[in-house]
Design a protein around this motif. Structure first.
Motif, PDB file in Angstrom:
ATOM      1  N   ILE A  49      -3.077   3.257   5.127  1.00  0.00           N
ATOM      2  CA  ILE A  49      -3.567   2.990   6.486  1.00  0.00           C
ATOM      3  C   ILE A  49      -5.087   3.049   6.434  1.00  0.00           C
ATOM      4  CG2 ILE A  49      -3.638   3.724   8.887  1.00  0.00           C
ATOM      5  CD1 ILE A  49      -0.830   4.806   8.576  1.00  0.00           C
ATOM      6  N   LYS A  50      -5.716   1.954   6.818  1.00  0.00           N
ATOM      7  CA  LYS A  50      -7.178   1.814   6.762  1.00  0.00           C
ATOM      8  C   LYS A  50      -7.696   1.446   8.151  1.00  0.00           C
ATOM      9  CE  LYS A  50      -7.142   1.782   2.149  1.00  0.00           C
ATOM     10  NZ  LYS A  50      -7.235   3.026   1.475  1.00  0.00           N
ATOM     11  N   PRO A  51      -9.016   1.600   8.360  1.00  0.00           N
ATOM     12  CA  PRO A  51      -9.594   1.103   9.617  1.00  0.00           C
ATOM     13  C   PRO A  51      -9.273  -0.383   9.785  1.00  0.00           C
ATOM     14  CG  PRO A  51     -11.191   2.429   8.417  1.00  0.00           C
ATOM     15  CD  PRO A  51     -10.015   2.225   7.496  1.00  0.00           C
ATOM     16  N   ALA A  55      -0.954  -1.424   5.259  1.00  0.00           N
ATOM     17  CA  ALA A  55      -0.555  -2.296   4.153  1.00  0.00           C
ATOM     18  C   ALA A  55       0.948  -2.525   4.213  1.00  0.00           C
ATOM     19  CB  ALA A  55      -0.944  -1.665   2.819  1.00  0.00           C
ATOM     20  N   LEU A  56       1.330  -3.796   4.176  1.00  0.00           N
ATOM     21  CA  LEU A  56       2.754  -4.136   4.257  1.00  0.00           C
ATOM     22  C   LEU A  56       3.450  -4.053   2.910  1.00  0.00           C
ATOM     23  CD1 LEU A  56       2.526  -7.102   6.762  1.00  0.00           C
ATOM     24  CD2 LEU A  56       3.449  -4.826   7.198  1.00  0.00           C
ATOM     25  N   ASN A  57       2.685  -3.986   1.844  1.00  0.00           N
ATOM     26  CA  ASN A  57       3.303  -3.905   0.516  1.00  0.00           C
ATOM     27  C   ASN A  57       3.063  -2.536  -0.111  1.00  0.00           C
ATOM     28  OD1 ASN A  57       0.582  -4.117   0.006  1.00  0.00           O
ATOM     29  ND2 ASN A  57       0.736  -5.786  -1.467  1.00  0.00           N
ATOM     30  N   GLY A  58       2.826  -1.539   0.735  1.00  0.00           N
ATOM     31  CA  GLY A  58       2.557  -0.195   0.245  1.00  0.00           C
ATOM     32  C   GLY A  58       3.770   0.706   0.340  1.00  0.00           C
ATOM     33  N   SER A  59       3.501   1.969   0.506  1.00  0.00           N
ATOM     34  CA  SER A  59       4.567   2.971   0.461  1.00  0.00           C
ATOM     35  C   SER A  59       4.770   3.685   1.788  1.00  0.00           C
ATOM     36  CB  SER A  59       4.236   3.996  -0.632  1.00  0.00           C
ATOM     37  OG  SER A  59       2.999   4.643  -0.316  1.00  0.00           O
ATOM     38  N   ALA A  77      -5.787   7.685  15.064  1.00  0.00           N
ATOM     39  CA  ALA A  77      -6.122   6.731  14.000  1.00  0.00           C
ATOM     40  C   ALA A  77      -6.721   7.467  12.803  1.00  0.00           C
ATOM     41  CB  ALA A  77      -7.096   5.677  14.525  1.00  0.00           C
ATOM     42  N   ASP A  78      -7.640   8.387  13.075  1.00  0.00           N
ATOM     43  CA  ASP A  78      -8.257   9.162  11.998  1.00  0.00           C
ATOM     44  C   ASP A  78      -7.232  10.012  11.257  1.00  0.00           C
ATOM     45  OD1 ASP A  78     -10.809   8.157  12.522  1.00  0.00           O
ATOM     46  OD2 ASP A  78     -11.354   9.840  13.824  1.00  0.00           O
ATOM     47  N   MET A  79      -6.346  10.648  11.998  1.00  0.00           N
ATOM     48  CA  MET A  79      -5.321  11.495  11.370  1.00  0.00           C
ATOM     49  C   MET A  79      -4.406  10.672  10.459  1.00  0.00           C
ATOM     50  SD  MET A  79      -4.362  14.197  14.472  1.00  0.00           S
ATOM     51  CE  MET A  79      -2.670  13.894  14.186  1.00  0.00           C
ATOM     52  N   LEU A  80      -4.000   9.495  10.934  1.00  0.00           N
ATOM     53  CA  LEU A  80      -3.131   8.642  10.122  1.00  0.00           C
ATOM     54  C   LEU A  80      -3.834   8.172   8.853  1.00  0.00           C
ATOM     55  CD1 LEU A  80      -1.446   6.551  12.953  1.00  0.00           C
ATOM     56  CD2 LEU A  80      -0.288   8.138  11.392  1.00  0.00           C
ATOM     57  N   ARG A  81      -5.108   7.832   8.974  1.00  0.00           N
ATOM     58  CA  ARG A  81      -5.876   7.376   7.806  1.00  0.00           C
ATOM     59  C   ARG A  81      -6.011   8.481   6.764  1.00  0.00           C
ATOM     60  NH1 ARG A  81     -10.622   4.808  11.464  1.00  0.00           N
ATOM     61  NH2 ARG A  81      -9.309   3.295  12.539  1.00  0.00           N
ATOM     62  N   GLU A  82      -6.157   9.721   7.235  1.00  0.00           N
ATOM     63  CA  GLU A  82      -6.259  10.847   6.317  1.00  0.00           C
ATOM     64  C   GLU A  82      -4.928  11.133   5.629  1.00  0.00           C
ATOM     65  OE1 GLU A  82      -7.890  14.264   8.329  1.00  0.00           O
ATOM     66  OE2 GLU A  82      -9.647  13.129   8.994  1.00  0.00           O
ATOM     67  N   GLU A  83      -3.842  10.965   6.364  1.00  0.00           N
ATOM     68  CA  GLU A  83      -2.519  11.293   5.829  1.00  0.00           C
ATOM     69  C   GLU A  83      -1.946  10.220   4.907  1.00  0.00           C
ATOM     70  OE1 GLU A  83       1.890  12.694   7.432  1.00  0.00           O
ATOM     71  OE2 GLU A  83       0.208  12.614   8.834  1.00  0.00           O
ATOM     72  N   TYR A  84      -2.231   8.945   5.207  1.00  0.00           N
ATOM     73  CA  TYR A  84      -1.622   7.844   4.457  1.00  0.00           C
ATOM     74  C   TYR A  84      -2.688   6.957   3.819  1.00  0.00           C
ATOM     75  CZ  TYR A  84       2.551   9.151   7.055  1.00  0.00           C
ATOM     76  OH  TYR A  84       3.608   9.840   7.586  1.00  0.00           O
TER      77      TYR A  84
END
Length: 119
Positions: free
Chosen positions: A68-70, A83-87, A58-65
């Motif tokens: 993606i938030k907590p 976010a469904l309306n993001g990139s 979860a932490d790695m994904l939040r750092e990369e994208y």
């Protein structure tokens, strides 16, 4: 990726069940009575998908994208909100949904796991 495609991906997992949580205005997917995906909105109205995630991942994904938030209104250690309306790439959505499903499935009792798999 279209939300309808993501919902179909959720529903395609063995034993997945859909329900609507009226109090949260959220659509949920469960396995063995436990939630693995929830479609809703954050406080600013952004459409999000919340999924369970192993804490380190979860932490790695939040750092990369950035999108993606907590987990919004979820345990911030074990849940992410995408976010469904993001990139975000389509593959990330599918990977996160499947990872969430697998985590929840593994947490079920053996009896429930067997019921889900038909054994």
């Amino acid at each position: 990726m279209e939300v309808s495609e993501l919902k179909a991906w959720c529903a395609g997992h063995p034993g997945a069940k859909f329900d609507y949580q009226k109090d949260w205005n959220a659509e949920r997917y469960l396995v063995g009575g436990k939630m693995f995906a929830m479609f809703g909105h954050d406080k600013s109205g952004t459409p999000i998908l919340s999924v369970k995630c192993e804490p380190h991942r979860a932490d790695m994904l939040r750092e990369e994208y950035e999108d993606i938030k907590p987990g919004y209104y979820m345990n911030k250690t074990h849940w992410n909100s995408l976010a469904l309306n993001g990139s975000l790439p389509d593959a990330i959505f599918k990977e996160c949904i499947t990872h969430s499903y697998e985590l929840v499935f593994k947490g079920l009792t053996k009896k429930l796991q067997n019921e889900v798999t038909g054994q």
